[in-house]
Design an enzyme around this catalytic site. Sequence first.
Site, PDB file in Angstrom:
ATOM      1  N   VAL A  65       0.836  -1.188   0.000  1.00 38.32           N
ATOM      2  CA  VAL A  65       0.000   0.000   0.000  1.00 38.32           C
ATOM      3  C   VAL A  65       0.876   1.244   0.000  1.00 38.32           C
ATOM      4  O   VAL A  65       1.920   1.274   0.643  1.00 38.32           O
ATOM      5  CB  VAL A  65      -0.893   0.028   1.267  1.00 38.32           C
ATOM      6  CG1 VAL A  65      -1.787   1.243   1.280  1.00 38.32           C
ATOM      7  CG2 VAL A  65      -1.705  -1.241   1.388  1.00 38.32           C
ATOM      8  N   CYS A  66       0.441   2.267  -0.734  1.00 37.68           N
ATOM      9  CA  CYS A  66       1.054   3.592  -0.671  1.00 37.68           C
ATOM     10  C   CYS A  66      -0.086   4.601  -0.719  1.00 37.68           C
ATOM     11  O   CYS A  66      -1.220   4.255  -0.430  1.00 37.68           O
ATOM     12  CB  CYS A  66       2.065   3.795  -1.797  1.00 37.68           C
ATOM     13  SG  CYS A  66       1.333   3.848  -3.443  1.00 37.68           S
ATOM     14  N   ALA A  67       0.206   5.835  -1.093  1.00 33.88           N
ATOM     15  CA  ALA A  67      -0.851   6.855  -1.124  1.00 33.88           C
ATOM     16  C   ALA A  67      -1.824   6.639  -2.277  1.00 33.88           C
ATOM     17  O   ALA A  67      -3.042   6.746  -2.106  1.00 33.88           O
ATOM     18  CB  ALA A  67      -0.235   8.245  -1.211  1.00 33.88           C
ATOM     19  N   GLY A  69      -1.146   4.059  -5.043  1.00 34.94           N
ATOM     20  CA  GLY A  69      -0.958   2.776  -5.710  1.00 34.94           C
ATOM     21  C   GLY A  69       0.269   2.717  -6.589  1.00 34.94           C
ATOM     22  O   GLY A  69       0.718   1.637  -6.958  1.00 34.94           O
ATOM     23  N   THR A  93      -4.024   4.351  -0.030  1.00 36.94           N
ATOM     24  CA  THR A  93      -4.779   4.777   1.148  1.00 36.94           C
ATOM     25  C   THR A  93      -5.844   5.811   0.795  1.00 36.94           C
ATOM     26  O   THR A  93      -6.846   5.921   1.496  1.00 36.94           O
ATOM     27  CB  THR A  93      -3.850   5.368   2.233  1.00 36.94           C
ATOM     28  OG1 THR A  93      -3.077   6.425   1.673  1.00 36.94           O
ATOM     29  CG2 THR A  93      -2.947   4.318   2.824  1.00 36.94           C
TER      30      THR A  93
END
Length: 177
Positions: A65-67, A69, A93
Amino acid sequence: MSIPATLTAGQVLSRHQEFTVIDVRTPGEYASGHLPGAVNIPLDRIAPSLPRLRRAAEDKGLLLVCATGARSENAARTLASHGIPSTSLTGGTRSWSAGGHGLDYPAEGRRSVWAMERQVRVTAGSLVLLGLVLGLLVHPAFQLLSAGIGAGLVFSAVTDTCGMALVLGRLPFNRRR
């Protein structure tokens, strides 16, 4: 090398317990809110963490997961090149919280840190403007700064990497307290 699978926030919600969630954002971004149970291993720490991630993937699936994708898909490609299967959360997220799903925060409290993409944009834009202004007021050679930043942005887009993000990720506000 195949492109790793992705899942939407809704798909992850129904299967959340099947995954070890790895948040590949900087510690500062992680502290601003992360998926419940997520472990923070920043993108620039993926390679040194390969043995740990391999063991985790043997127990459960890895959900990266990141901000948005983008970084998690980059991390998934890195893991796939080392034979470690993983899945990336489409939209990161942002899509998770936009879907009404809650975020967790570290015990020391929530931190407000700009997303890495935003930090890169403001830094690159500031350096381009600085190069142009100094080129007009001081010496035309300063315009090379703007050209260098522009070339770096093109290289970043073509290679799907970002050297400026790696540098910014090392700044104190992007690190753990």
